[in-house]
Design an enzyme around this catalytic site. Structure first.
Site, PDB file in Angstrom:
ATOM      1  N   LYS A   1      44.872  35.215  48.266  1.00  0.00           N
ATOM      2  CA  LYS A   1      45.755  34.528  47.315  1.00  0.00           C
ATOM      3  C   LYS A   1      47.210  34.471  47.781  1.00  0.00           C
ATOM      4  O   LYS A   1      47.935  33.538  47.478  1.00  0.00           O
ATOM      5  CB  LYS A   1      45.678  35.187  45.943  1.00  0.00           C
ATOM      6  CG  LYS A   1      44.380  34.889  45.215  1.00  0.00           C
ATOM      7  CD  LYS A   1      44.470  35.253  43.743  1.00  0.00           C
ATOM      8  CE  LYS A   1      43.231  34.804  43.008  1.00  0.00           C
ATOM      9  NZ  LYS A   1      42.042  35.630  43.322  1.00  0.00           N
TER      10      LYS A   1
ATOM     11  N   SER B   1      36.774  37.046  51.204  1.00  0.00           N
ATOM     12  CA  SER B   1      38.018  36.677  50.497  1.00  0.00           C
ATOM     13  C   SER B   1      38.880  37.855  50.080  1.00  0.00           C
ATOM     14  O   SER B   1      40.094  37.728  50.005  1.00  0.00           O
ATOM     15  CB  SER B   1      37.685  35.812  49.288  1.00  0.00           C
ATOM     16  OG  SER B   1      36.806  36.477  48.406  1.00  0.00           O
TER      17      SER B   1
ATOM     18  N   GLU C   1      50.349  32.101  35.489  1.00  0.00           N
ATOM     19  CA  GLU C   1      49.423  32.677  34.518  1.00  0.00           C
ATOM     20  C   GLU C   1      48.402  33.469  35.302  1.00  0.00           C
ATOM     21  O   GLU C   1      48.163  33.207  36.473  1.00  0.00           O
ATOM     22  CB  GLU C   1      48.754  31.585  33.687  1.00  0.00           C
ATOM     23  CG  GLU C   1      47.445  31.048  34.253  1.00  0.00           C
ATOM     24  CD  GLU C   1      47.615  30.258  35.537  1.00  0.00           C
ATOM     25  OE1 GLU C   1      48.636  29.565  35.669  1.00  0.00           O
ATOM     26  OE2 GLU C   1      46.710  30.348  36.387  1.00  0.00           O
TER      27      GLU C   1
END
Ligand code: PLP
Length: 394
Positions: free
Chosen positions: A90, A378, A112
């Protein structure tokens, strides 16, 4: 030639676009007019690449998983995004977007978060840049995800509870959008996946595309060819998958495999398998596949993995599914947990539960002995320890 990338209006086939209220138009339009120009500036590229190298720790290794390969009779490589700073892919996107925000003259960031992973990645880069950060989070999620709330606070972010509706991710999203409408000039909204109105899906995919850019030269070094036979990734909103597929989208000889969360089973009413169960609809400003009732109300998704628990999917993936360019596989909670534990025992790597879904495909899909299968790892599983403890009674 047919392309699986977004066109200039942000459409992947019939999916994508920008279905937004008029009040949000100036914000999205400013971004749309500038994002490609800014990303093409040499000084932007230089700063982005430098931070990915020195701060995130890129390039991440492409690791040949020998014991896993022997077990499944094929050649399996793991792209180690779990080794990125903050423990997942991310941060590639949040670094890109914070640099974008600075170029656009914004001095305040909002985001968010549901599980808190995107909130932590955003708070991290705001600390790095000394920029004010407000993260909206549902009141229920704040209670469920205490360690990530603490991380965000330690990193200097303000965590604002969303108190309306079901007090989870979608309510936090509504609050963030309201904030952005009220602060169009000084604020940038960092979206954490390849979702939302154009240009977000394309912009986030481009920031994450460093994953497949690296796979290409790393595989060339190891196998003498840039293209694997298959590239595999789990799909929540779809950003790690978009990054892993990006430079292979228009290479038809590379098989694309997307792995979704079946939860307790796709027919149980408790799942997040958007492609299997979704219908065309609009969510967060994008036309895509989403799980909904016959009268169009969004269905509450379920997965043991908080990061895959999203009722929609990015428009790129909706297009890969309906065009059949991608093969979509859904994996239950139980199968994912077993595959996660198997990677621990076979390779000494504790994966995130999201990633564990991608690792579980070998019971459903057979590969040939000489196939080269790249799985995007990931994220790491430290954040999921309590889930592993509860599930396996460790
Ligand atoms: C957030 C997350 C995901 C799901 O998000 P995508 O946008 O689909 O990549 C997958 N894996 C990990 C480790 C995550 O933190």
């Amino acid at each position: 030639m047919k392309s699986y990338h977004a066109n200039e209006k942000g459409y992947y086939g019939e999916f994508g676009g920008a279905f937004i209220p008029e009040m949000l138009y100036p914000n999205c339009e400013e971004l749309r007019q500038n994002y490609l120009k800014i990303m093409a500036e040499p000084s932007f590229k230089e700063e982005f690449d430098q931070l990915l190298k020195d701060y995130v720790g890129r390039p991440t290794p492409l690791y040949f998983a020998e014991r896993l390969s022997n077990k499944y009779g094929t050649k399996i490589y793991l792209k180690r995004e779990d080794l990125c700073h903050t423990g997942a892919h991310k941060v590639n996107n949040t670094i890109g977007q914070i640099l974008m925000a600075k170029r656009l003259g914004k001095n305040r960031i909002i985001a968010e978060t549901g599980a808190g992973q995107h909130g932590v990645a955003t708070a991290t880069v705001c600390a790095l840049m000394g920029i004010e950060c407000v993260v909206y989070m549902g009141e229920i999620d704040i209670a469920r995800q205490a360690p990530n709330v603490a991380r965000m606070k330690m990193l200097g972010a303000e965590v604002r509870p969303a108190l309306s509706g079901s007090r989870t991710l979608k309510d936090a999203t509504n609050e963030a959008i309201r904030d952005w409408i009220n602060n169009p000039v000084d604020t940038h909204y960092i979206i954490g996946s390849v979702v939302g109105p154009h240009p977000y899906p394309d912009m986030v995919a481009r920031f994450q595309s460093v994953i497949s850019e690296e796979i290409k030269w790393q595989l060339k070094e190891k196998e003498g060819r840039e293209n694997p036979d298959y590239v595999v990734a789990c799909v929540g909103g779809g950003s790690n998958a978009a990054g892993a597929y990006y430079h292979y989208l228009d290479e038809p000889e590379v098989g694309i495999i997307a792995v979704e969360a079946a939860g307790k089973g796709i027919d149980t009413g408790e799942s997040a398998a958007t492609s299997a169960l979704g219908k065309v609809g609009i969510i967060h400003g994008s036309k895509t596949l989403l799980m909904q009732t016959p009268d169009g109300q969004i269905t509450e998704p379920y997965s043991i993995s908080a990061g895959l628990d999203y009722p929609g999917v990015g428009p790129m993936h909706a297009h890969l599914f309906t065009s059949k360019r991608g093969e979509f596989i859904s994996i239950t909670d139980d199968d994912a947990m077993q595959a996660g534990l198997e990677l621990c025992k076979l390779e000494g790597i504790i994966p995130a539960i999201e990633t564990s879904h991608a690792l579980a495909i070998f019971d459903q899909k057979q590969f040939k002995k000489d196939d080269v299968v790249v799985i995007n790892l990931s994220g790491r599983g430290d954040k999921d320890l309590q889930n592993f403890i509860d599930y396996f009674k460790l």
